[in-house]
Design a protein around this motif. Structure first.
Motif, PDB file in Angstrom:
ATOM      1  N   VAL A 104     139.810  28.737 -38.203  1.00 43.66           N
ATOM      2  CA  VAL A 104     140.942  29.760 -38.594  1.00 43.66           C
ATOM      3  C   VAL A 104     141.421  30.712 -37.335  1.00 43.66           C
ATOM      4  O   VAL A 104     140.293  30.881 -36.356  1.00 43.66           O
ATOM      5  N   SER A 105     142.735  30.833 -37.079  1.00 41.75           N
ATOM      6  CA  SER A 105     143.059  31.217 -35.856  1.00 41.75           C
ATOM      7  C   SER A 105     142.892  32.836 -36.003  1.00 41.75           C
ATOM      8  O   SER A 105     142.675  33.567 -37.030  1.00 41.75           O
ATOM      9  N   THR A 106     142.225  33.459 -35.135  1.00 45.32           N
ATOM     10  CA  THR A 106     141.969  34.773 -34.854  1.00 45.32           C
ATOM     11  C   THR A 106     143.083  35.593 -34.339  1.00 45.32           C
ATOM     12  O   THR A 106     143.104  36.795 -34.276  1.00 45.32           O
ATOM     13  N   ASP A 107     144.173  34.985 -34.039  1.00 46.84           N
ATOM     14  CA  ASP A 107     145.184  35.554 -33.312  1.00 46.84           C
ATOM     15  C   ASP A 107     145.072  36.253 -31.886  1.00 46.84           C
ATOM     16  O   ASP A 107     145.534  37.226 -31.425  1.00 46.84           O
ATOM     17  N   ASP A 108     143.906  35.626 -31.390  1.00 50.69           N
ATOM     18  CA  ASP A 108     143.348  36.014 -29.916  1.00 50.69           C
ATOM     19  C   ASP A 108     143.146  34.677 -29.247  1.00 50.69           C
ATOM     20  O   ASP A 108     142.202  33.947 -29.742  1.00 50.69           O
ATOM     21  N   GLU A 109     144.097  34.398 -28.413  1.00 50.39           N
ATOM     22  CA  GLU A 109     144.190  33.067 -27.793  1.00 50.39           C
ATOM     23  C   GLU A 109     142.597  32.726 -27.180  1.00 50.39           C
ATOM     24  O   GLU A 109     142.077  31.969 -27.171  1.00 50.39           O
ATOM     25  N   ALA A 110     142.008  33.844 -26.413  1.00 55.91           N
ATOM     26  CA  ALA A 110     140.836  33.791 -25.758  1.00 55.91           C
ATOM     27  C   ALA A 110     139.755  33.543 -26.719  1.00 55.91           C
ATOM     28  O   ALA A 110     139.128  32.553 -26.202  1.00 55.91           O
ATOM     29  N   VAL A 111     139.505  34.239 -27.730  1.00 56.07           N
ATOM     30  CA  VAL A 111     138.620  33.650 -28.755  1.00 56.07           C
ATOM     31  C   VAL A 111     138.898  32.390 -29.365  1.00 56.07           C
ATOM     32  O   VAL A 111     138.049  31.620 -29.474  1.00 56.07           O
ATOM     33  N   ASP A 112     140.014  32.134 -29.705  1.00 54.78           N
ATOM     34  CA  ASP A 112     140.337  30.896 -30.284  1.00 54.78           C
ATOM     35  C   ASP A 112     139.887  29.744 -29.325  1.00 54.78           C
ATOM     36  O   ASP A 112     139.451  28.803 -29.819  1.00 54.78           O
ATOM     37  N   SER A 113     140.095  29.930 -27.955  1.00 55.73           N
ATOM     38  CA  SER A 113     139.735  28.790 -27.166  1.00 55.73           C
ATOM     39  C   SER A 113     138.158  28.705 -26.941  1.00 55.73           C
ATOM     40  O   SER A 113     137.848  27.595 -26.736  1.00 55.73           O
ATOM     41  N   LEU A 114     137.481  29.866 -27.082  1.00 57.54           N
ATOM     42  CA  LEU A 114     136.032  29.832 -27.013  1.00 57.54           C
ATOM     43  C   LEU A 114     135.348  28.982 -28.680  1.00 57.54           C
ATOM     44  O   LEU A 114     134.727  28.114 -28.496  1.00 57.54           O
ATOM     45  N   LEU A 115     136.178  29.299 -29.598  1.00 58.29           N
ATOM     46  CA  LEU A 115     135.898  28.587 -30.712  1.00 58.29           C
ATOM     47  C   LEU A 115     136.085  27.043 -30.749  1.00 58.29           C
ATOM     48  O   LEU A 115     135.477  26.435 -31.559  1.00 58.29           O
TER      49      LEU A 115
END
Length: 82
Positions: free
Chosen positions: A15-26
């Motif tokens: 699920v998208s967190t609306d934080d690109e940096a966190v999403d890329s880590l996931l």
């Protein structure tokens, strides 16, 4: 896991967190189902450390163009009648 128990399907995308940096880590979780279970702990440990680093990083200051504009001060403004 015994064969009598059905396996749980792996989520296709987090699920998208609306934080690109966190999403890329996931995204590191994507290939996890294909890896041996013994390798999962290392992936989770690295992800945990990377997320801690990212979440403890101070957010960048917004650019002046992106900053919210102050509301107009009360009083007579050009183009308005008293």
């Amino acid at each position: 896991m015994p064969e009598s128990q059905p396996s749980t399907p792996w989520p296709q995308s987090p699920v998208s967190t609306d934080d690109e940096a966190v999403d890329s880590l996931l995204d590191a979780l994507g290939p996890l189902p294909a890896q041996p279970v013994a390798a999962h702990a290392a992936v989770y440990r690295e992800l945990h450390d990377a997320l801690l680093t990212e979440l403890n990083t101070e957010p960048a200051a917004p650019s002046p163009a992106a900053a919210p504009k102050a509301p107009p001060a009360p009083g007579n403004h050009l183009g308005t009648a008293d």
